[in-house]
Design a protein around this motif. Structure first.
Motif, PDB file in Angstrom:
ATOM      1  N   ALA A 216       0.851  -1.192   0.000  1.00 54.00           N
ATOM      2  CA  ALA A 216       0.000   0.000   0.000  1.00 54.00           C
ATOM      3  C   ALA A 216       0.887   1.242   0.000  1.00 54.00           C
ATOM      4  O   ALA A 216       2.089   1.167   0.235  1.00 54.00           O
ATOM      5  CB  ALA A 216      -0.906   0.001   1.227  1.00 54.00           C
ATOM      6  N   TYR A 217       0.291   2.391  -0.265  1.00 58.51           N
ATOM      7  CA  TYR A 217       1.060   3.637  -0.215  1.00 58.51           C
ATOM      8  C   TYR A 217       1.415   3.990   1.231  1.00 58.51           C
ATOM      9  O   TYR A 217       2.533   4.362   1.544  1.00 58.51           O
ATOM     10  CB  TYR A 217       0.256   4.785  -0.828  1.00 58.51           C
ATOM     11  CG  TYR A 217       0.110   4.689  -2.325  1.00 58.51           C
ATOM     12  CD1 TYR A 217       1.235   4.572  -3.149  1.00 58.51           C
ATOM     13  CD2 TYR A 217      -1.133   4.726  -2.923  1.00 58.51           C
ATOM     14  CE1 TYR A 217       1.110   4.506  -4.533  1.00 58.51           C
ATOM     15  CE2 TYR A 217      -1.270   4.667  -4.306  1.00 58.51           C
ATOM     16  CZ  TYR A 217      -0.146   4.557  -5.099  1.00 58.51           C
ATOM     17  OH  TYR A 217      -0.271   4.485  -6.462  1.00 58.51           O
ATOM     18  N   ILE A 218       0.418   3.882   2.094  1.00 60.44           N
ATOM     19  CA  ILE A 218       0.607   4.221   3.512  1.00 60.44           C
ATOM     20  C   ILE A 218      -0.219   3.248   4.339  1.00 60.44           C
ATOM     21  O   ILE A 218      -1.364   2.931   3.976  1.00 60.44           O
ATOM     22  CB  ILE A 218       0.107   5.660   3.820  1.00 60.44           C
ATOM     23  CG1 ILE A 218       0.856   6.707   2.989  1.00 60.44           C
ATOM     24  CG2 ILE A 218       0.235   5.984   5.314  1.00 60.44           C
ATOM     25  CD1 ILE A 218       0.185   8.074   2.992  1.00 60.44           C
ATOM     26  N   ALA A 219       0.346   2.773   5.443  1.00 61.94           N
ATOM     27  CA  ALA A 219      -0.419   2.039   6.443  1.00 61.94           C
ATOM     28  C   ALA A 219      -0.250   2.788   7.759  1.00 61.94           C
ATOM     29  O   ALA A 219       0.879   3.106   8.147  1.00 61.94           O
ATOM     30  CB  ALA A 219       0.080   0.603   6.563  1.00 61.94           C
ATOM     31  N   GLY A 220      -1.331   3.096   8.413  1.00 61.39           N
ATOM     32  CA  GLY A 220      -1.240   3.879   9.653  1.00 61.39           C
ATOM     33  C   GLY A 220      -2.326   3.515  10.641  1.00 61.39           C
ATOM     34  O   GLY A 220      -3.243   2.742  10.338  1.00 61.39           O
ATOM     35  N   ALA A 256      -2.940  -5.248   4.612  1.00 59.48           N
ATOM     36  CA  ALA A 256      -2.396  -4.979   5.948  1.00 59.48           C
ATOM     37  C   ALA A 256      -1.460  -6.079   6.441  1.00 59.48           C
ATOM     38  O   ALA A 256      -0.566  -5.827   7.254  1.00 59.48           O
ATOM     39  CB  ALA A 256      -3.547  -4.790   6.944  1.00 59.48           C
ATOM     40  N   GLN A 257      -1.631  -7.297   5.937  1.00 55.52           N
ATOM     41  CA  GLN A 257      -0.837  -8.422   6.471  1.00 55.52           C
ATOM     42  C   GLN A 257       0.644  -8.332   6.090  1.00 55.52           C
ATOM     43  O   GLN A 257       1.464  -9.076   6.609  1.00 55.52           O
ATOM     44  CB  GLN A 257      -1.429  -9.751   6.003  1.00 55.52           C
ATOM     45  CG  GLN A 257      -1.267 -10.011   4.521  1.00 55.52           C
ATOM     46  CD  GLN A 257      -2.098 -11.204   4.058  1.00 55.52           C
ATOM     47  OE1 GLN A 257      -2.885 -11.760   4.817  1.00 55.52           O
ATOM     48  NE2 GLN A 257      -1.917 -11.601   2.807  1.00 55.52           N
ATOM     49  N   HIS A 258       0.989  -7.419   5.195  1.00 60.67           N
ATOM     50  CA  HIS A 258       2.386  -7.265   4.790  1.00 60.67           C
ATOM     51  C   HIS A 258       3.166  -6.318   5.692  1.00 60.67           C
ATOM     52  O   HIS A 258       4.339  -6.057   5.437  1.00 60.67           O
ATOM     53  CB  HIS A 258       2.464  -6.771   3.339  1.00 60.67           C
ATOM     54  CG  HIS A 258       1.905  -7.754   2.359  1.00 60.67           C
ATOM     55  ND1 HIS A 258       2.629  -8.818   1.867  1.00 60.67           N
ATOM     56  CD2 HIS A 258       0.667  -7.853   1.809  1.00 60.67           C
ATOM     57  CE1 HIS A 258       1.867  -9.519   1.038  1.00 60.67           C
ATOM     58  NE2 HIS A 258       0.674  -8.951   0.981  1.00 60.67           N
ATOM     59  N   TYR A 259       2.523  -5.790   6.738  1.00 61.00           N
ATOM     60  CA  TYR A 259       3.191  -4.809   7.612  1.00 61.00           C
ATOM     61  C   TYR A 259       3.519  -5.419   8.965  1.00 61.00           C
ATOM     62  O   TYR A 259       2.806  -6.293   9.458  1.00 61.00           O
ATOM     63  CB  TYR A 259       2.307  -3.562   7.754  1.00 61.00           C
ATOM     64  CG  TYR A 259       2.212  -2.814   6.443  1.00 61.00           C
ATOM     65  CD1 TYR A 259       3.163  -1.851   6.104  1.00 61.00           C
ATOM     66  CD2 TYR A 259       1.221  -3.125   5.503  1.00 61.00           C
ATOM     67  CE1 TYR A 259       3.112  -1.206   4.876  1.00 61.00           C
ATOM     68  CE2 TYR A 259       1.171  -2.485   4.283  1.00 61.00           C
ATOM     69  CZ  TYR A 259       2.119  -1.522   3.971  1.00 61.00           C
ATOM     70  OH  TYR A 259       2.079  -0.893   2.760  1.00 61.00           O
ATOM     71  N   GLY A 260       4.653  -4.956   9.533  1.00 59.26           N
ATOM     72  CA  GLY A 260       5.127  -5.489  10.813  1.00 59.26           C
ATOM     73  C   GLY A 260       4.763  -4.578  11.972  1.00 59.26           C
ATOM     74  O   GLY A 260       3.816  -3.810  11.912  1.00 59.26           O
TER      75      GLY A 260
END
Length: 387
Positions: A216-220, A256-260
């Motif tokens: 994604a561009y941004i995850a927050g 979302a599952q690609h973010y730590g």
């Protein structure tokens, strides 16, 4: 706690009457402020539930909190939300690159930032409107507006008719009132879209962190109370018809599952598609006058921008504050008053809209050396000034 008394009416003058179309942040705020001055207000809202159940969370900067304090609801907002003073930027795996102190746009005695559940903010505003003594009609829209030199005759969708000194159009991004009075501006998609969900707050999550990069561009995310957060993922907008609502949880989880970092814990709660919100980013700025005769725009009906600075509600609340200030301090409600309102709001709103769109543009274009911290600092610093 200060008590506000209505201003006395000039002798021999009947009470001024205002119709507010739309009961979101700007419509509710302007209603509360006008009622405080003794002005008669009817508020109509299209949604029968007054939007009291929709939305995941909202990020409010100090300049929004400053208006909420003026409305007399800051203590409830503070008790309902989660205040913090910094912003983290991370890699997709959760490694923190840097932490920036947030600018206190509402002055030193308000938090820089406060997150809260969006339905809770709406309920606080609803309660304050009810307490103000405004007449409220839910599930109601304005069908026709007919103006002459002295006022506006309005027929409502419930069949009733009213006559008003002023109509305030607070009916949002796709404002029917804006179109009805001949303002041709329409919101334009910016090319991005956002997935949002409310979730339990992981232990240790005490501020907003933004991860740039990854799928994604941004995850927050933003803490919204001791127990809750809202989390969001921004991507290129897609044809909405190609994403059935029953797949919303799957779609958001796939990104979302690609973010730590805290994300693995958040992802566990992305299960119910009905709790996932999907919205395109839009840009709107009515450059010309925000009024025609005795009908005037506030909030998203006049301007809207991507939530990259989390200033949408703040700009809407500020509109309400400035318009109410002019209406309650000037003897004559005339074209000059509404022109002055536009002149006071346009440069400030334009700065926020342009900066929000610029951030999105840099992201879409993959600009690596964009001065995101600098643009953010300059934009928010300017908002420390009173609106």
């Amino acid at each position: 706690m200060t008590h506000h008394h209505p201003l006395p009416q000039p002798p021999g003058e009947s009470t001024r009457t205002v119709l507010v179309v739309g009961g979101g942040a700007s419509g509710s705020a302007v209603t509360i402020l006008l009622r405080r001055a003794g002005i008669a207000v009817d508020l109509i809202e299209a949604k029968p539930d007054w939007n009291a159940t929709t939305g995941s969370g909202i990020t409010l900067h100090g300049n929004a909190l400053r208006v909420l304090r003026e409305l007399g609801v800051w203590e409830q907002v503070n008790a309902s939300g989660f205040a913090f003073g910094s912003l983290g930027v991370t890699t997709p795996d959760g490694t923190v690159l840097f932490v920036a102190e947030d600018i206190q746009t509402g002055g030193p005695d308000l938090p820089a930032t406060l997150g809260m559940p969006r339905p809770r903010l709406q309920q606080i505003l609803i309660d304050a409107v009810r307490a103000s003594g405004a007449t409220v009609r839910l599930g109601t829209t304005a069908e026709t507006l007919e103006q002459d030199a002295d006022g506006v005759s309005v027929r409502l969708s419930d069949g009733t008719e009213g006559r008003y000194d002023l109509v305030i159009a607070a009916d949002g991004l796709h404002s029917a009132t804006r179109a009805a009075i001949g303002i041709a501006d329409r919101p334009e998609p910016t090319g991005m879209a956002i997935w949002r969900i409310a979730a339990p707050r992981p232990e240790g999550l005490t501020r907003t962190d933004l991860a740039h990069g990854g799928p994604a561009y941004i995850a927050g995310y933003c803490p919204t109370s001791e127990d809750t957060i809202y989390a969001y993922v921004v991507e290129a907008n897609r044809d909405r018809a190609s994403i059935p609502p029953e797949t919303y949880a799957d779609e958001m989880r796939a990104l979302a599952q690609h973010y730590g970092g805290f994300w693995p814990e958040i992802v566990k709660h992305i299960e119910d598609p009905a709790k996932v919100n999907y919205t395109w980013f839009h840009r709107l700025l009515v450059e010309g006058p925000w009024h025609r005769g005795r009908v005037v725009l506030v909030g998203d009906a006049a301007h809207c921008c991507p939530p990259t600075f989390a200033q949408g509600a703040a700009m809407s609340l500020e509109d309400a504050l400035v318009l109410a200030e002019l209406l309650t301090t000037r003897d004559t409600w005339d074209d000059q008053l509404l022109t002055d309102y536009h002149a006071r709001r346009l440069p400030r709103v334009r700065r926020v809209v342009d900066a929000s769109v610029q951030l999105g543009r840099w992201t879409l274009d993959g600009v690596r050396d964009a001065d995101i911290p600098g643009l953010t600092r300059r934009t928010l610093s300017a908002l420390k000034e009173s609106p």
